[in-house]
Each structure stands twice: as structure tokens, then as C-alpha cells.
Design a protein around this motif. Structure first.
Motif, mmCIF file in Angstrom:
data_model
loop_
_atom_site.group_PDB
_atom_site.id
_atom_site.type_symbol
_atom_site.label_atom_id
_atom_site.label_comp_id
_atom_site.label_asym_id
_atom_site.label_seq_id
_atom_site.Cartn_x
_atom_site.Cartn_y
_atom_site.Cartn_z
ATOM 1 N N TYR A 1 -11.576 -1.149 -11.479
ATOM 2 C CA TYR A 1 -10.999 0.178 -11.266
ATOM 3 C C TYR A 1 -11.749 1.240 -12.061
ATOM 4 O O TYR A 1 -12.299 0.961 -13.133
ATOM 5 C CB TYR A 1 -9.538 0.214 -11.723
ATOM 6 C CG TYR A 1 -8.549 -0.381 -10.759
ATOM 7 C CD1 TYR A 1 -7.694 0.429 -10.018
ATOM 8 C CD2 TYR A 1 -8.451 -1.759 -10.589
ATOM 9 C CE1 TYR A 1 -6.769 -0.119 -9.139
ATOM 10 C CE2 TYR A 1 -7.531 -2.310 -9.704
ATOM 11 C CZ TYR A 1 -6.701 -1.483 -8.995
ATOM 12 O OH TYR A 1 -5.789 -2.019 -8.123
ATOM 13 N N ALA B 1 0.806 -5.897 -10.682
ATOM 14 C CA ALA B 1 0.252 -4.847 -9.810
ATOM 15 C C ALA B 1 -0.542 -5.411 -8.641
ATOM 16 O O ALA B 1 -0.842 -4.681 -7.694
ATOM 17 C CB ALA B 1 -0.625 -3.896 -10.625
ATOM 18 N N HIS B 2 -0.859 -6.704 -8.696
ATOM 19 C CA HIS B 2 -1.674 -7.314 -7.643
ATOM 20 C C HIS B 2 -1.002 -8.537 -7.024
ATOM 21 O O HIS B 2 -1.674 -9.415 -6.493
ATOM 22 C CB HIS B 2 -3.055 -7.669 -8.193
ATOM 23 C CG HIS B 2 -3.851 -6.480 -8.613
ATOM 24 N ND1 HIS B 2 -3.748 -5.928 -9.881
ATOM 25 C CD2 HIS B 2 -4.713 -5.684 -7.927
ATOM 26 C CE1 HIS B 2 -4.538 -4.862 -9.948
ATOM 27 N NE2 HIS B 2 -5.127 -4.690 -8.787
ATOM 28 N N ALA C 1 -7.062 3.905 -11.086
ATOM 29 C CA ALA C 1 -5.803 3.640 -11.779
ATOM 30 C C ALA C 1 -5.568 4.704 -12.832
ATOM 31 O O ALA C 1 -6.497 5.101 -13.536
ATOM 32 C CB ALA C 1 -5.815 2.258 -12.435
ATOM 33 N N LYS D 1 -4.718 4.681 -6.814
ATOM 34 C CA LYS D 1 -4.089 3.567 -6.118
ATOM 35 C C LYS D 1 -3.027 2.905 -6.984
ATOM 36 O O LYS D 1 -2.117 2.248 -6.474
ATOM 37 C CB LYS D 1 -5.155 2.540 -5.730
ATOM 38 C CG LYS D 1 -4.620 1.331 -4.997
ATOM 39 C CD LYS D 1 -5.719 0.329 -4.673
ATOM 40 C CE LYS D 1 -5.163 -0.897 -3.969
ATOM 41 N NZ LYS D 1 -6.234 -1.897 -3.686
ATOM 42 N N ALA D 2 -3.156 3.054 -8.313
ATOM 43 C CA ALA D 2 -2.223 2.418 -9.240
ATOM 44 C C ALA D 2 -1.846 3.386 -10.349
ATOM 45 O O ALA D 2 -2.676 4.162 -10.832
ATOM 46 C CB ALA D 2 -2.833 1.158 -9.833
ATOM 47 N N GLY E 1 -0.457 0.496 -2.774
ATOM 48 C CA GLY E 1 -0.393 1.125 -4.086
ATOM 49 C C GLY E 1 0.567 0.384 -4.987
ATOM 50 O O GLY E 1 1.372 -0.443 -4.528
ATOM 51 N N ALA E 2 0.474 0.683 -6.274
ATOM 52 C CA ALA E 2 1.357 0.043 -7.258
ATOM 53 C C ALA E 2 1.743 1.052 -8.332
ATOM 54 O O ALA E 2 0.901 1.819 -8.817
ATOM 55 C CB ALA E 2 0.669 -1.155 -7.890
#
Length: 235
Positions: free
Chosen positions: A30, A215-216, A8, A80-81, A130-131
Motif C-alpha cells: 500500500y 482488513a483482508h 491506506a 481503499k482502507a 474497501g475496509a
């Protein structure tokens, strides 16, 4: 730091909300890349937060940003974030502000989101996961008299995030805007509102928890506009 951890990136990591977000994502497993201009403050947080690494960077400088993102990819892995929490602000009406201040805030709040999304989204799309979350505030929805140097940039940021969300959502990447309608509980805000009760403030850890949640979210129920405020806030 294990390369098996998801990665992240958190921008604007200072002692308040940014640090809380870094803590929450690190706690969630993360590897966290913490971006901010203040090298000394980042180094202190790097020692305090497990699985977090400091990357001093001005997010408005594209060359610096490219070098930083390359370092993150090499040292931690593909992000990924992204949590874009960096913010440029100024108080003053349209006659009082220096126009250059408005431009500077636009670079931090809006253009940096564009730069980051353009550089990070392709890998997220390729992974189908992804976010990207931008932390916003009430100025994204209204232009009060004393916020002429700030509100236009946050409104633009929100609309840019929505445009990105509509593009990336069908490709498996969740983009959201978390709007903070409150005074954040920080050392300087406590001094500015010395008589305010605890319930007047929103806690950085609570903001971070909601950003983590957004985000999840389950793919069947993604949010875009998310507003958070203390229970006693009138709106």
C-alpha cells in the motif's frame, strides 16, 4: 510513490501501534497516508517507512481533515482502507474528570470515525471494495471506575462502527472493530510496569498483523468484533 498502489489511511500514527500498522500496510504494497498531530514525529517515520507519507492533521478538525483527505487523493489516490487508530484517553472517576476532557476524547475516538467514514465510504461503495477498521480496547465493553473520561467514548465508537458495518457490509465494504485487551508494549508502559514479564505485553507488530488480516479477510467470512490479548491474560 506509485499511483498504482492501493492507498491506506492510518490515523494516530505514533511510535507504537500506529507506526506498526503503517509499516505492515506499506510492506503489503500500500501507499500509506500517515495522519497525526505531531508533525516532527511523522516526518521521522516518513523517512523510515517506505511508501508512507506524512500528513499532519487534527482528525477532530473537519476543515483540516477535508484538506488532508483531498491532498491524499491528489498525491496518492483514492483510499481503499482506513485504519482509525487515533485515540484520546484520560484516567479518573466521574467526579474527578474535567467534563471537557470526555468531550475531547469523544471527538477523537467517535466523531473522527464518523467524519472519516462519511468522507471515504462513498468511493469504497462505488468501487464495491474497501475496509474500515477501528482499533479499540477493553473500555469499549465495560466502564471501570477510573475510566469515566474514556470508556464512554470507546463504547460509542464500537457501536458507531457496528452501525456503519451493517450499512456498508452488503455494499462490499468491510468494517471491523479490533479490540485490544492488553497493555501495549511501549516505552511508557514498560516504565509503568517495570517488573512485568515480556509475556504481559501485546506487541505493536502483532496488533498490526491482526489488523492487516482483518482488513483482508475473505468475503465469505468477515469478522466484526475481533478481540486480541496475550496468551497469559486473564479475562
Amino acid at each position: 510513490m506509485s499511483n498504482s498502489n492501493p492507498v491506506a489511511i492510518v490515523t494516530g500514527v505514533g511510535p507504537g501501534t500506529g507506526a506498526a500498522i503503517a509499516w505492515r500496510f506499506a510492506h503489503g504494497g500500500y501507499a500509506v497516508a500517515m495522519l497525526a498531530r505531531n508533525r516532527e514525529r511523522l516526518s521521522l517515520l516518513e523517512r523510515e517507512i517506505p511508501n508512507a507519507r506524512a500528513y499532519p492533521c487534527d482528525v477532530t478538525d473537519q476543515a483540516q481533515l477535508d484538506a488532508t483527505l483531498e491532498a491524499v487523493r491528489t498525491e496518492l489516490g483514492t483510499p481503499k482502507a482506513l485504519i482509525h487508530n487515533a485515540v484520546g484517553g484520560a484516567f479518573g472517576n466521574f467526579m474527578q474528570i474535567d467534563p471537557e476532557v470526555l468531550n475531547r476524547n469523544f471527538q477523537v475516538n467517535t466523531m473522527a470515525l464518523l467524519y472519516l467514514a462519511r468522507r471515504l465510504a462513498p468511493a469504497m461503495v462505488a468501487a464495491g471494495d474497501g475496509a474500515i477498521v477501528a482499533s479499540g480496547n477493553t473500555s469499549a465493553l465495560r466502564g471501570k471506575a477510573g475510566f469515566a473520561g474514556f470508556a464512554p467514548t470507546k463504547a460509542a465508537q464500537r457501536i458507531l462502527a457496528e452501525s456503519i458495518a451493517r450499512e456498508l457490509g452488503p455494499k462490499g465494504v468491510h468494517v471491523a472493530y479490533v479490540l485490544i485487551d492488553a497493555v501495549i508494549d511501549l516505552e511508557w508502559t514498560r516504565k509503568r510496569w517495570p517488573d512485568a514479564p515480556d509475556a504481559f505485553f501485546i506487541k505493536p507488530a502483532a496488533i498490526a498483523e491482526e489488523i492487516w488480516h482483518v482488513a483482508h479477510q475473505d468475503r465469505s467470512a468477515w469478522s466484526f468484533n475481533v478481540e486480541i490479548r496475550p496468551f497469559g491474560e486473564t479475562w
